[in-house]
Design a protein around this motif. Structure first.
Motif, PDB file in Angstrom:
ATOM      1  N   ASN A 232     112.682  40.615   4.439  1.00 44.42           N
ATOM      2  CA  ASN A 232     112.837  39.182   5.177  1.00 44.42           C
ATOM      3  C   ASN A 232     113.811  40.446   5.731  1.00 44.42           C
ATOM      4  OD1 ASN A 232     112.434  37.332   7.579  1.00 44.42           O
ATOM      5  ND2 ASN A 232     113.308  35.844   5.736  1.00 44.42           N
ATOM      6  N   ASP A 233     114.339  40.717   6.743  1.00 42.95           N
ATOM      7  CA  ASP A 233     115.616  40.879   7.351  1.00 42.95           C
ATOM      8  C   ASP A 233     115.548  41.361   8.933  1.00 42.95           C
ATOM      9  OD1 ASP A 233     113.747  42.815   8.230  1.00 42.95           O
ATOM     10  OD2 ASP A 233     115.054  44.744   7.130  1.00 42.95           O
ATOM     11  N   ASN A 234     114.712  40.103   9.524  1.00 39.62           N
ATOM     12  CA  ASN A 234     114.750  40.133  10.917  1.00 39.62           C
ATOM     13  C   ASN A 234     114.948  38.850  11.465  1.00 39.62           C
ATOM     14  OD1 ASN A 234     114.502  43.169  12.345  1.00 39.62           O
ATOM     15  ND2 ASN A 234     113.099  42.973  10.748  1.00 39.62           N
ATOM     16  N   ALA A 235     115.331  38.247  12.091  1.00 38.65           N
ATOM     17  CA  ALA A 235     115.326  36.733  12.031  1.00 38.65           C
ATOM     18  C   ALA A 235     114.749  36.130  13.402  1.00 38.65           C
ATOM     19  CB  ALA A 235     117.382  36.224  13.310  1.00 38.65           C
ATOM     20  N   PRO A 236     113.649  35.197  13.711  1.00 37.59           N
ATOM     21  CA  PRO A 236     113.402  35.365  15.048  1.00 37.59           C
ATOM     22  C   PRO A 236     114.024  35.263  15.832  1.00 37.59           C
ATOM     23  CG  PRO A 236     113.140  33.089  13.278  1.00 37.59           C
ATOM     24  CD  PRO A 236     114.087  34.222  12.509  1.00 37.59           C
ATOM     25  N   PHE A 237     113.561  35.478  17.305  1.00 38.83           N
ATOM     26  CA  PHE A 237     113.628  36.101  18.805  1.00 38.83           C
ATOM     27  C   PHE A 237     113.409  35.200  19.727  1.00 38.83           C
ATOM     28  CE2 PHE A 237     113.662  38.506  22.455  1.00 38.83           C
ATOM     29  CZ  PHE A 237     115.398  38.265  22.612  1.00 38.83           C
ATOM     30  N   VAL A 238     113.998  34.621  20.331  1.00 40.31           N
ATOM     31  CA  VAL A 238     113.652  33.899  21.308  1.00 40.31           C
ATOM     32  C   VAL A 238     113.261  34.130  22.616  1.00 40.31           C
ATOM     33  CG1 VAL A 238     113.822  31.185  22.684  1.00 40.31           C
ATOM     34  CG2 VAL A 238     114.630  31.822  20.373  1.00 40.31           C
ATOM     35  N   LEU A 239     111.834  34.785  22.696  1.00 40.82           N
ATOM     36  CA  LEU A 239     111.596  34.947  24.595  1.00 40.82           C
ATOM     37  C   LEU A 239     111.376  33.745  25.421  1.00 40.82           C
ATOM     38  CD1 LEU A 239     108.302  36.709  23.013  1.00 40.82           C
ATOM     39  CD2 LEU A 239     110.861  37.857  23.298  1.00 40.82           C
ATOM     40  N   TYR A 240     111.431  32.728  25.000  1.00 37.71           N
ATOM     41  CA  TYR A 240     111.470  31.935  26.137  1.00 37.71           C
ATOM     42  C   TYR A 240     111.988  30.053  25.468  1.00 37.71           C
ATOM     43  CZ  TYR A 240     110.675  28.749  30.277  1.00 37.71           C
ATOM     44  OH  TYR A 240     110.362  27.770  31.000  1.00 37.71           O
ATOM     45  N   PRO A 241     113.401  29.768  26.750  1.00 30.95           N
ATOM     46  CA  PRO A 241     113.684  29.567  27.775  1.00 30.95           C
ATOM     47  C   PRO A 241     115.172  31.211  27.193  1.00 30.95           C
ATOM     48  CG  PRO A 241     114.133  27.660  27.019  1.00 30.95           C
ATOM     49  CD  PRO A 241     113.267  28.440  25.744  1.00 30.95           C
ATOM     50  N   LEU A 242     115.124  31.937  28.253  1.00 30.34           N
ATOM     51  CA  LEU A 242     115.859  33.711  27.935  1.00 30.34           C
ATOM     52  C   LEU A 242     117.477  31.797  28.131  1.00 30.34           C
ATOM     53  CD1 LEU A 242     115.155  35.442  30.574  1.00 30.34           C
ATOM     54  CD2 LEU A 242     114.497  36.022  28.290  1.00 30.34           C
ATOM     55  N   GLN A 243     118.652  33.085  26.656  1.00 33.13           N
ATOM     56  CA  GLN A 243     119.627  32.255  26.931  1.00 33.13           C
ATOM     57  C   GLN A 243     120.636  33.375  27.176  1.00 33.13           C
ATOM     58  OE1 GLN A 243     119.455  28.858  24.550  1.00 33.13           O
ATOM     59  NE2 GLN A 243     117.815  29.069  25.863  1.00 33.13           N
ATOM     60  N   ASN A 244     120.451  34.206  27.542  1.00 29.02           N
ATOM     61  CA  ASN A 244     121.178  35.049  28.468  1.00 29.02           C
ATOM     62  C   ASN A 244     121.719  35.355  29.819  1.00 29.02           C
ATOM     63  OD1 ASN A 244     119.190  36.518  28.600  1.00 29.02           O
ATOM     64  ND2 ASN A 244     119.457  38.340  27.611  1.00 29.02           N
ATOM     65  N   ALA A 245     120.390  33.957  30.389  1.00 28.31           N
ATOM     66  CA  ALA A 245     120.323  34.239  32.047  1.00 28.31           C
ATOM     67  C   ALA A 245     122.122  33.161  32.283  1.00 28.31           C
ATOM     68  CB  ALA A 245     119.715  33.093  32.178  1.00 28.31           C
ATOM     69  N   SER A 246     121.970  33.643  33.296  1.00 26.76           N
ATOM     70  CA  SER A 246     123.387  33.449  34.094  1.00 26.76           C
ATOM     71  C   SER A 246     123.281  31.747  34.322  1.00 26.76           C
ATOM     72  CB  SER A 246     123.513  34.229  35.721  1.00 26.76           C
ATOM     73  OG  SER A 246     122.956  33.545  36.419  1.00 26.76           O
ATOM     74  N   ALA A 247     121.922  31.061  34.433  1.00 26.38           N
ATOM     75  CA  ALA A 247     122.136  29.633  34.842  1.00 26.38           C
ATOM     76  C   ALA A 247     120.720  29.295  33.877  1.00 26.38           C
ATOM     77  CB  ALA A 247     121.981  29.703  36.088  1.00 26.38           C
ATOM     78  N   PRO A 248     121.564  28.342  33.233  1.00 25.00           N
ATOM     79  CA  PRO A 248     120.383  28.151  32.325  1.00 25.00           C
ATOM     80  C   PRO A 248     118.684  27.253  33.229  1.00 25.00           C
ATOM     81  CG  PRO A 248     121.807  25.858  32.240  1.00 25.00           C
ATOM     82  CD  PRO A 248     122.642  27.445  33.570  1.00 25.00           C
ATOM     83  N   CYS A 249     117.623  27.441  32.241  1.00 25.46           N
ATOM     84  CA  CYS A 249     116.527  27.190  32.263  1.00 25.46           C
ATOM     85  C   CYS A 249     116.301  25.468  32.547  1.00 25.46           C
ATOM     86  CB  CYS A 249     115.385  27.618  32.235  1.00 25.46           C
ATOM     87  SG  CYS A 249     113.785  27.261  32.394  1.00 25.46           S
ATOM     88  N   THR A 250     115.715  24.834  33.411  1.00 23.18           N
ATOM     89  CA  THR A 250     116.316  22.665  33.308  1.00 23.18           C
ATOM     90  C   THR A 250     114.822  22.748  33.438  1.00 23.18           C
ATOM     91  OG1 THR A 250     118.379  22.752  34.236  1.00 23.18           O
ATOM     92  CG2 THR A 250     116.788  20.597  34.210  1.00 23.18           C
ATOM     93  N   GLU A 251     114.233  22.110  33.286  1.00 19.94           N
ATOM     94  CA  GLU A 251     112.596  21.663  32.748  1.00 19.94           C
ATOM     95  C   GLU A 251     113.038  20.074  33.347  1.00 19.94           C
ATOM     96  OE1 GLU A 251     110.505  23.203  32.047  1.00 19.94           O
ATOM     97  OE2 GLU A 251     111.592  24.314  31.250  1.00 19.94           O
TER      98      GLU A 251
END
Length: 431
Positions: A232-251
């Motif tokens: 277990n040498d890989n942490a989970p990676f979030v595909l959505y919502p993107l965290q590196n976007a200039s503006a956060p995604c709003t629901e």
């Protein structure tokens, strides 16, 4: 019996031979060692005799039927022992018992042992204990780690039975086997040479050779398959919502939403395998605790109760994504939720957008706005002048006085035959 004049007599006694002497063997030639692949080879020449007389002194010699030898009589009581077929040292390395029997009454027999040494010939190649081996190594292993062993045996003797091990070249030149594993030539131990990564190389296989030291040398091969076990040498990676976007995604969530309303879904992956890649989701932080919930197995974010007017319009949620490894690794994602009265309500811009709107305008934009305003003002002024001149002419048509106007081309706009476009063209000076 006879009686002489002197009163003496002569007695003749005939001694009848009894079968009471043991048979004796005289070895005249013996080959100390015979190669196992030597047929029709003289092993020994020997003679036997019996001091008895008559039938008691007549003898026959024999060997066991299952021995690969022939006992050939030559001269009287002389025998030659020869090999009948190639010998097999691995089956039997020492022979033989010779039985000698006379023809007397009663018949007597004796056994004589002749030791025949069979020397080894390299007629057996090394044999692996398994035709294939499967070895496991955990990823991120330390270099020079012992990952397993192969073993081969040779039934020959001496140097013919001494085995050395080697790695055989792979048919795939792209797999650098020499940089992955090595083998001890004396004992067949295999020491991974580098730290293996399950995400890059999950399995590889190669062949190992075992060669004896005979002349000519004989060899065999075995297949070795190495499986890399995941760590277990890989942490989970979030595909959505993107965290590196200039503006956060709003629901957007309507305030009339029922409990269980699907707000969004967090999508994540894990580069590991098995239970190390099993992901679970949980709500870590929320602006309004109890308003939203996260389904543990699929990452769906849903409303947990009815929304009220007291709930803040802007909600911030932090969702934790955790794998099932040991120890577990995790990642977090921030969600922005906007509560609206209906989807027709104008979208409230995020603070970043408001800040961008308040920033100074680009100079080019200013120039375009000024040019557009100038053209519009000129057009409006021209229309006003035209209307004023037209009204002046109509008011002074029945009087002697006329409005002093500059000479030019005029048309009657009340004339239905004059199109509006013609008026505008004339106003702009287009003939």
């Amino acid at each position: 019996m006879g009686v002489g004049l002197s009163g003496k007599c002569t007695v003749a006694i005939e001694v009848v031979d009894g079968n009471d002497d043991a048979r004796k063997r005289t070895m005249s030639r013996l080959i100390s060692s015979i190669p196992e692949n030597s047929p029709k080879t003289v092993v020994a020449v020997f003679s036997v005799y019996d001091p008895d007389s008559g039938d008691n002194g007549k003898m026959t010699s024999s060997i066991q039927n299952d021995f690969p030898f022939l006992l050939k009589p030559t001269l009287k009581n002389f025998y030659t022992l020869v090999t009948e077929r190639p010998l097999d040292r691995e089956e039997r390395a020492r022979y033989i018992t010779i039985t000698v029997t006379d023809t007397g009454t009663p018949r007597l027999k004796t056994e004589h042992n002749i030791t025949v040494l069979v020397s080894d010939v390299n007629d057996n190649g090394p044999a692996f204990t398994q035709t294939s081996y499967t070895l496991w190594v955990r990823e991120n292993n330390s270099p020079t780690l012992h990952i397993g062993s192969v073993s081969a045996t040779d039934t020959d003797a001496g140097a013919n039975a001494q085995v050395t091990y080697s790695l055989l070249p792979l048919p795939d030149p792209l797999l650098p086997l020499a940089s992955l594993v090595s083998i001890n030539p004396d004992n067949g131990h295999l020491f991974a040479l580098t730290s293996l990564d399950y995400e890059d190389l999950r399995a590889f296989e190669f062949r190992v050779g075992a060669t004896d030291r005979g002349s000519p040398a004989l060899s065999s091969q075995a297949l070795v398959r190495v499986l890399v076990a995941d760590a277990n040498d890989n942490a989970p990676f979030v595909l959505y919502p993107l965290q590196n976007a200039s503006a956060p995604c709003t629901e957007l969530v309507p305030r009339a939403a029922e409990p269980g309303y699907l707000v969004t879904k967090v999508v994540a992956v894990d580069g590991d395998a098995g239970q190390n890649a099993w992901l679970s989701y949980q709500l870590l932080k929320a602006t309004e605790p109890g308003l939203f919930g996260v389904w543990a197995h699929n990452g769906e974010v849903r409303t947990a109760r009815l929304l009220s007017e007291r709930d803040a319009p802007k909600q911030r949620l932090v969702v934790l994504v955790k794998d099932n490894g040991e120890p577990p690794l995790s990642a977090s994602v921030t969600l922005h939720v906007l509560l609206v009265d209906g989807f027709s309500q104008p979208y409230l811009p995020p603070p970043e957008a408001e800040a961008a709107a308040a920033a100074p305008a680009d100079p080019l934009t200013v120039y375009l706005v000024v040019a557009l305003a100038s053209v519009s003002s000129l057009f409006l002024f021209s229309v006003l002048v035209f209307v004023a001149v037209r009204l002046c002419r109509r008011d002074g048509a029945g009087s002697a006085g006329r409005c002093p106007v500059p000479e030019g081309h005029f048309v009657d706009v009340s004339d239905p035959q004059v199109p509006v476009g013609g008026v505008i063209d004339l106003m702009l000076g287009i003939k």
